[in-house]
Design a protein around this motif. Sequence first.
Motif, PDB file in Angstrom:
ATOM      1  N   UNK A  50      -8.921  28.091  12.409  1.00 34.03           N
ATOM      2  CA  UNK A  50      -8.797  29.495  11.970  1.00 34.03           C
ATOM      3  C   UNK A  50      -7.829  29.614  10.840  1.00 34.03           C
ATOM      4  N   UNK A  51      -7.028  28.819  10.502  1.00 34.10           N
ATOM      5  CA  UNK A  51      -5.786  28.740   9.090  1.00 34.10           C
ATOM      6  C   UNK A  51      -6.900  28.332   7.956  1.00 34.10           C
ATOM      7  N   UNK A  52      -8.019  27.452   8.116  1.00 32.28           N
ATOM      8  CA  UNK A  52      -8.526  27.089   6.987  1.00 32.28           C
ATOM      9  C   UNK A  52      -9.565  28.317   6.857  1.00 32.28           C
ATOM     10  N   UNK A  53     -10.247  28.726   7.623  1.00 35.28           N
ATOM     11  CA  UNK A  53     -11.461  29.804   7.513  1.00 35.28           C
ATOM     12  C   UNK A  53     -10.523  31.198   6.832  1.00 35.28           C
ATOM     13  N   UNK A  54      -9.540  31.620   7.381  1.00 33.66           N
ATOM     14  CA  UNK A  54      -8.508  32.853   7.067  1.00 33.66           C
ATOM     15  C   UNK A  54      -8.031  32.499   5.766  1.00 33.66           C
ATOM     16  N   UNK A  55      -7.690  31.439   5.527  1.00 39.41           N
ATOM     17  CA  UNK A  55      -7.103  31.109   4.127  1.00 39.41           C
ATOM     18  C   UNK A  55      -7.985  30.773   2.993  1.00 39.41           C
ATOM     19  N   UNK A  56      -9.462  30.767   3.248  1.00 37.43           N
ATOM     20  CA  UNK A  56     -10.303  30.656   2.333  1.00 37.43           C
ATOM     21  C   UNK A  56     -10.679  29.464   1.659  1.00 37.43           C
ATOM     22  N   UNK A  57     -10.249  28.433   2.521  1.00 39.24           N
ATOM     23  CA  UNK A  57     -10.491  27.055   2.125  1.00 39.24           C
ATOM     24  C   UNK A  57     -11.815  26.424   2.619  1.00 39.24           C
ATOM     25  N   UNK A  58     -12.399  27.204   3.470  1.00 38.52           N
ATOM     26  CA  UNK A  58     -13.572  26.938   4.062  1.00 38.52           C
ATOM     27  C   UNK A  58     -14.418  27.988   4.313  1.00 38.52           C
ATOM     28  N   UNK A  59     -15.881  28.136   3.536  1.00 38.80           N
ATOM     29  CA  UNK A  59     -16.725  29.336   3.550  1.00 38.80           C
ATOM     30  C   UNK A  59     -17.585  28.975   4.690  1.00 38.80           C
ATOM     31  N   UNK A  60     -17.610  29.671   5.922  1.00 40.54           N
ATOM     32  CA  UNK A  60     -18.895  29.328   7.048  1.00 40.54           C
ATOM     33  C   UNK A  60     -19.876  30.020   6.806  1.00 40.54           C
ATOM     34  N   UNK A 117      -6.541  34.105  18.587  1.00 41.74           N
ATOM     35  CA  UNK A 117      -6.483  35.316  17.982  1.00 41.74           C
ATOM     36  C   UNK A 117      -7.195  35.061  16.799  1.00 41.74           C
ATOM     37  N   UNK A 118      -8.229  35.885  16.290  1.00 43.94           N
ATOM     38  CA  UNK A 118      -8.847  35.964  15.105  1.00 43.94           C
ATOM     39  C   UNK A 118      -7.968  37.002  14.179  1.00 43.94           C
ATOM     40  N   UNK A 119      -7.704  36.516  12.800  1.00 41.95           N
ATOM     41  CA  UNK A 119      -7.157  37.263  11.944  1.00 41.95           C
ATOM     42  C   UNK A 119      -8.239  38.195  11.447  1.00 41.95           C
ATOM     43  N   UNK A 120      -7.545  39.461  11.009  1.00 41.36           N
ATOM     44  CA  UNK A 120      -8.663  40.553  10.426  1.00 41.36           C
ATOM     45  C   UNK A 120      -9.737  40.187   9.523  1.00 41.36           C
ATOM     46  N   UNK A 121      -9.754  39.148   8.712  1.00 39.52           N
ATOM     47  CA  UNK A 121     -10.374  38.733   7.607  1.00 39.52           C
ATOM     48  C   UNK A 121     -11.330  37.840   8.252  1.00 39.52           C
TER      49      UNK A 121
END
Length: 385
Positions: free
Chosen positions: A340-350, A172-176
Amino acid sequence: MSAPVNELYDPQRVLHSAEFKVFARDQFPQKDIKQNLAAFTNPRHDLHLVQKPVPTPGPGQVVVHVRATGICGSDVHFWKHGRIGDTMVVSDENGLGHESAGIVYSVGEGVTQWKVGDRVAIEAGVPCSKPSCDFCRTGRYNACPDVVFFSTPPYHGTLTRYHLHPAGWLHRLPDNVTFEEGALLEPLTVALAGIERSSLRLGDPLLICGAGPIGLVTLLCARAAGAEPIVITDLAPSRLEFAKKLVPSVRTVLISREETSKDVALRVRKTLGIEPALALECTGVESSVHSAIYSVKFGGLVFVIGVGKEMQSMPFMHLSANEIDVKFQYRYANQYPKAIRLVSGGLLNLKPLVTHRYPLEHAIDAFDTASDIKSGSIKVQIVDE
């Protein structure tokens, strides 16, 4: 409720359909949401779009409307060379693509965790998941001998408008998290698996070999994991400049094909100011692996993430006399939730990694760009609205 994967994706049934309509390489079909377009190659190294039936989900299956797919180096390799190691394109046609995200289009019997409209990332490697499989049972499912990895012959890839997939291997992809970021989760999981298996620690001086997509994602992960200082190498000045934009503190070494691996290692150490404890090799190129080996300190580790030619030599006595370990990685396992947690939480900007975008109908142009080093591309994605 689901059937065994190998029954769902019987290669004899999947690959020999007479229902494919093949478009010429320079033919661009008009957008039609009812057409299930896909990018295919074959043993003759042709690359073209095909129209295939929209799949109907069976028990435990989901059809995903793929909204974004990244082109991986392995996709280009299968097209250009027809094989990677022992895996060959041997059928008349084989679909490409395995970095994908999209929307649930339809669900099969027994599927309760997904509904039409859900946003998902597709994990392309689906193991057998049988209790008798030791690798699946112990969580190292990337080693499952009966894995179905979409885009690896004989299985069609996910670079298609409508893709059939087991419900249990969607995330599942978070909305952000955008669809483009969702597609980038696949190369991110490769980097995360390497970071995890290399046991990178806070403050480790680090060498990253290669500033291609995997090297750059590895750079982002290593910075988030606290490696310091970091140096990255590449043959292309533009890619090193891109690396500096992603992580301004990274140090860069531009290498040339005329240099010896020992010469590169001397410059790496000088640029870093310290002998690296760890090298993450992201190219698989023999000379680059040698540079990594000569760069790391006594007792260091060279962790090879990149995929190279089948047979390579190693500086055996240097490895032995310096107690340098060499480890390897095969795909990934258990990394998508973390990614998914890292991207959604803003730790990694892809997001900056996607440099070129093409509509599905122009997928052939996308491959031309991805395979041309002069294009300046980092990650080329094919999108479908």
